[in-house]
Write a protein that holds these residues in place. Sequence first.
Motif, PDB file in Angstrom:
ATOM      1  N   THR A 266       0.989  -0.971  -0.057  1.00 50.50           N
ATOM      2  CA  THR A 266      -0.129  -0.080   0.200  1.00 50.50           C
ATOM      3  C   THR A 266       0.855   1.151   0.107  1.00 50.50           C
ATOM      4  OG1 THR A 266      -1.810  -1.032   1.280  1.00 50.50           O
ATOM      5  CG2 THR A 266      -1.818   1.191   1.387  1.00 50.50           C
ATOM      6  N   PHE A 267       0.550   2.336  -0.916  1.00 56.71           N
ATOM      7  CA  PHE A 267       1.067   3.585  -0.884  1.00 56.71           C
ATOM      8  C   PHE A 267       0.338   4.768  -0.521  1.00 56.71           C
ATOM      9  CE2 PHE A 267       3.238   0.653  -3.809  1.00 56.71           C
ATOM     10  CZ  PHE A 267       4.248   1.105  -3.970  1.00 56.71           C
ATOM     11  N   SER A 268       1.011   5.549   0.254  1.00 56.24           N
ATOM     12  CA  SER A 268       0.202   6.785   0.485  1.00 56.24           C
ATOM     13  C   SER A 268       0.916   7.951  -0.017  1.00 56.24           C
ATOM     14  CB  SER A 268       0.330   6.938   2.213  1.00 56.24           C
ATOM     15  OG  SER A 268      -0.393   8.044   2.440  1.00 56.24           O
ATOM     16  N   ARG A 278      -3.544   2.473  11.444  1.00 55.59           N
ATOM     17  CA  ARG A 278      -4.097   1.682  12.275  1.00 55.59           C
ATOM     18  C   ARG A 278      -4.394   0.010  11.477  1.00 55.59           C
ATOM     19  NH1 ARG A 278      -9.788   0.876  13.776  1.00 55.59           N
ATOM     20  NH2 ARG A 278      -9.869  -0.441  15.636  1.00 55.59           N
ATOM     21  N   ARG A 279      -4.889   0.414  10.533  1.00 54.87           N
ATOM     22  CA  ARG A 279      -5.069  -1.046   9.647  1.00 54.87           C
ATOM     23  C   ARG A 279      -3.717  -1.420   9.297  1.00 54.87           C
ATOM     24  NH1 ARG A 279      -9.519   1.610  10.635  1.00 54.87           N
ATOM     25  NH2 ARG A 279     -11.459   0.688   9.654  1.00 54.87           N
ATOM     26  N   HIS A 280      -2.653  -0.678   8.973  1.00 51.58           N
ATOM     27  CA  HIS A 280      -1.353  -1.328   8.667  1.00 51.58           C
ATOM     28  C   HIS A 280      -0.554  -1.992   9.820  1.00 51.58           C
ATOM     29  CE1 HIS A 280       2.616  -1.523   6.932  1.00 51.58           C
ATOM     30  NE2 HIS A 280       3.120  -0.709   7.935  1.00 51.58           N
ATOM     31  N   TRP A 358     -11.016  -5.266   2.557  1.00 50.97           N
ATOM     32  CA  TRP A 358     -11.489  -4.108   1.910  1.00 50.97           C
ATOM     33  C   TRP A 358     -13.086  -3.684   2.691  1.00 50.97           C
ATOM     34  CZ3 TRP A 358      -9.474  -8.276  -0.395  1.00 50.97           C
ATOM     35  CH2 TRP A 358      -8.574  -8.177  -1.289  1.00 50.97           C
ATOM     36  N   MET A 359     -12.740  -2.868   3.732  1.00 49.62           N
ATOM     37  CA  MET A 359     -13.556  -2.464   4.783  1.00 49.62           C
ATOM     38  C   MET A 359     -14.958  -1.716   4.286  1.00 49.62           C
ATOM     39  SD  MET A 359     -10.408  -2.951   5.850  1.00 49.62           S
ATOM     40  CE  MET A 359      -9.496  -1.354   5.924  1.00 49.62           C
ATOM     41  N   GLU A 360     -14.721  -0.885   3.441  1.00 50.81           N
ATOM     42  CA  GLU A 360     -15.729   0.043   2.846  1.00 50.81           C
ATOM     43  C   GLU A 360     -15.502   0.169   1.232  1.00 50.81           C
ATOM     44  OE1 GLU A 360     -15.478   3.725   5.041  1.00 50.81           O
ATOM     45  OE2 GLU A 360     -14.834   2.585   6.990  1.00 50.81           O
ATOM     46  N   GLU A 361     -16.511   0.866   0.565  1.00 53.43           N
ATOM     47  CA  GLU A 361     -16.663   1.069  -0.681  1.00 53.43           C
ATOM     48  C   GLU A 361     -15.459   2.060  -1.219  1.00 53.43           C
ATOM     49  OE1 GLU A 361     -20.053   2.259  -2.413  1.00 53.43           O
ATOM     50  OE2 GLU A 361     -21.177   0.438  -1.573  1.00 53.43           O
ATOM     51  N   ASP A 362     -15.001   2.825  -0.266  1.00 56.82           N
ATOM     52  CA  ASP A 362     -13.966   3.931  -0.598  1.00 56.82           C
ATOM     53  C   ASP A 362     -12.818   3.696   0.048  1.00 56.82           C
ATOM     54  OD1 ASP A 362     -14.962   4.656   1.621  1.00 56.82           O
ATOM     55  OD2 ASP A 362     -15.097   6.849   0.893  1.00 56.82           O
ATOM     56  N   PHE A 363     -12.617   2.556   0.700  1.00 63.83           N
ATOM     57  CA  PHE A 363     -11.354   2.377   1.649  1.00 63.83           C
ATOM     58  C   PHE A 363     -10.859   0.978   1.963  1.00 63.83           C
ATOM     59  CE2 PHE A 363      -9.165   2.013   5.944  1.00 63.83           C
ATOM     60  CZ  PHE A 363      -7.985   2.682   5.466  1.00 63.83           C
ATOM     61  N   GLY A 364      -9.745   0.543   1.660  1.00 62.25           N
ATOM     62  CA  GLY A 364      -9.269  -0.751   1.796  1.00 62.25           C
ATOM     63  C   GLY A 364      -7.885  -0.423   1.937  1.00 62.25           C
ATOM     64  N   TYR A 365      -7.133  -1.912   2.278  1.00 60.62           N
ATOM     65  CA  TYR A 365      -5.746  -1.898   2.647  1.00 60.62           C
ATOM     66  C   TYR A 365      -5.245  -3.139   2.278  1.00 60.62           C
ATOM     67  CZ  TYR A 365      -1.263  -2.722   5.198  1.00 60.62           C
ATOM     68  OH  TYR A 365      -0.083  -2.915   5.642  1.00 60.62           O
ATOM     69  N   VAL A 366      -3.945  -3.162   1.623  1.00 58.18           N
ATOM     70  CA  VAL A 366      -3.439  -4.561   1.138  1.00 58.18           C
ATOM     71  C   VAL A 366      -1.943  -4.504   1.705  1.00 58.18           C
ATOM     72  CG1 VAL A 366      -4.784  -4.690  -0.874  1.00 58.18           C
ATOM     73  CG2 VAL A 366      -2.620  -3.532  -0.939  1.00 58.18           C
ATOM     74  N   ILE A 367      -1.561  -5.837   2.056  1.00 56.01           N
ATOM     75  CA  ILE A 367      -0.126  -6.201   2.228  1.00 56.01           C
ATOM     76  C   ILE A 367      -0.225  -7.658   1.897  1.00 56.01           C
ATOM     77  CG2 ILE A 367      -0.296  -6.658   4.830  1.00 56.01           C
ATOM     78  CD1 ILE A 367       2.347  -5.532   4.558  1.00 56.01           C
ATOM     79  N   PRO A 385      10.451  -4.572   2.028  1.00 56.33           N
ATOM     80  CA  PRO A 385       9.892  -4.255   3.566  1.00 56.33           C
ATOM     81  C   PRO A 385       8.572  -4.123   3.643  1.00 56.33           C
ATOM     82  CG  PRO A 385      11.704  -2.661   2.211  1.00 56.33           C
ATOM     83  CD  PRO A 385      11.341  -3.566   1.361  1.00 56.33           C
ATOM     84  N   ARG A 386       8.089  -4.526   4.711  1.00 54.68           N
ATOM     85  CA  ARG A 386       6.646  -4.643   5.201  1.00 54.68           C
ATOM     86  C   ARG A 386       6.359  -3.290   5.616  1.00 54.68           C
ATOM     87  NH1 ARG A 386       7.361 -10.580   7.762  1.00 54.68           N
ATOM     88  NH2 ARG A 386       7.832 -11.744   6.097  1.00 54.68           N
ATOM     89  N   LYS A 387       6.378  -2.290   4.848  1.00 58.51           N
ATOM     90  CA  LYS A 387       5.864  -0.728   5.268  1.00 58.51           C
ATOM     91  C   LYS A 387       5.288  -0.306   4.421  1.00 58.51           C
ATOM     92  CE  LYS A 387       9.036   2.296   4.197  1.00 58.51           C
ATOM     93  NZ  LYS A 387      10.267   3.027   4.100  1.00 58.51           N
ATOM     94  N   LEU A 388       4.385   0.678   4.901  1.00 60.06           N
ATOM     95  CA  LEU A 388       3.348   1.669   4.470  1.00 60.06           C
ATOM     96  C   LEU A 388       4.141   2.762   3.668  1.00 60.06           C
ATOM     97  CD1 LEU A 388       0.410   2.422   3.810  1.00 60.06           C
ATOM     98  CD2 LEU A 388       0.364   3.606   5.923  1.00 60.06           C
TER      99      LEU A 388
END
Length: 391
Positions: A266-268, A278-280, A358-367, A385-388
């Motif tokens: 995941t990239f920010s 928090r998800r990460h 994928w918790m909501e229609e407009d928000f999710g997280y992957v690793i 690396p296991r990083k955001l």
Amino acid sequence: MPLSKGPQVFPRTEYLRRLAAVKSELMRQNIETLVVSSLANIAYLTGSIVRHTGPQCLVISIHKEGPTFIVRRADFAAAIYQTYLERDNLIVSPENRVATPDIDGYDAVIDFLHEAGLANGVVGLELNQIPAETAEKFKRRLPQARIVDSKKAVNWVRLIKSNFEISVMKEAAAIADAAIMRAIEVMRPGARETDIVADIVATQVRGAKGHPGTGFPPTAPLFFCSSPRTGAAHIPWSEDTIRDGSQINLEVSGVRHGYVVPLMRTFSVGSPSDRLLRRHEAHLAGLEAALNTVRPGATCSDVAGAFYRTIEKLGLKKDTRCGYSVGIDWAEQTASLNDVDKTELKPNMTFHLMLGNWMEEDFGYVISETFRVIESGVEVLTNMPRKLFEV
């Protein structure tokens, strides 16, 4: 000048080992003849990675030494180059059966079964791979045979890799790592998603450590889910540009000779939100718990359960599976990392520990990580690396 014989994908000893293992499984299931229609299974047994516009099938009989490959005329030369099969074991399906309503390449397979004396006895089909009307055609045209489902016989044999296969998957893993590294280099505000993906794809094809990406094709899978679409699991890139404050969930893969090693990060764009952080952190803890559970004798549900319990203690929940067995052509359609699959882990099984949430229609997280079961526990094949990642 004679054509070179045999694929460069795997040595002949590997080809013979795989064929013997499948025949053993057929005898265990009391199947005399197997019609293999899955492209991944054909690749596993022959080395052929030819995509086609009509059916091509491999026929394996416990009564015959080698398999027979029925291919359309346009793919005949590729079969000579890419397989260990002799010309007598290659049958051409006429071109006038391509995209014809009432007759197709499967009729050529059935014709061969009659001519080879294999039209009686127990004939196994990969029923999860062919249309219902094709299965009915086999039953209608083989009235003396008992048609049965092969129950993914070849897929289950593929589940435990040889050391040679593991070496190929490690090469694919290095390509997956390189693809993520390239994404880090080119991901920036104002960049077009299409340009970023083009750079990633070029890396997947060029490969890493002297090993190019090859087979099925060398870019699958590739999912680029950017804000506000991070709640989607499997969508491609768009025509958008990267914006400040965006998030990108990226899934890439390395592919060597059709063996796929997926990798998700995941990239920010800019500082990540508290919600994303928090998800990460929760998923990192769950990932470690799952990997620490991997060992011979544990089950797929043990691994998944370790992840689910860990993130639930941190106030989160994942309602999709945690991964799947992986090899040729991505998922092997056998063992699944979920809370009900009791498949026992054995050395040289390989899995994609896929922790997309994928918790909501407009928000999710992957690793994710791709790992191998070893005698002492687990070996992670990928090395990112296991990083955001902040860009």
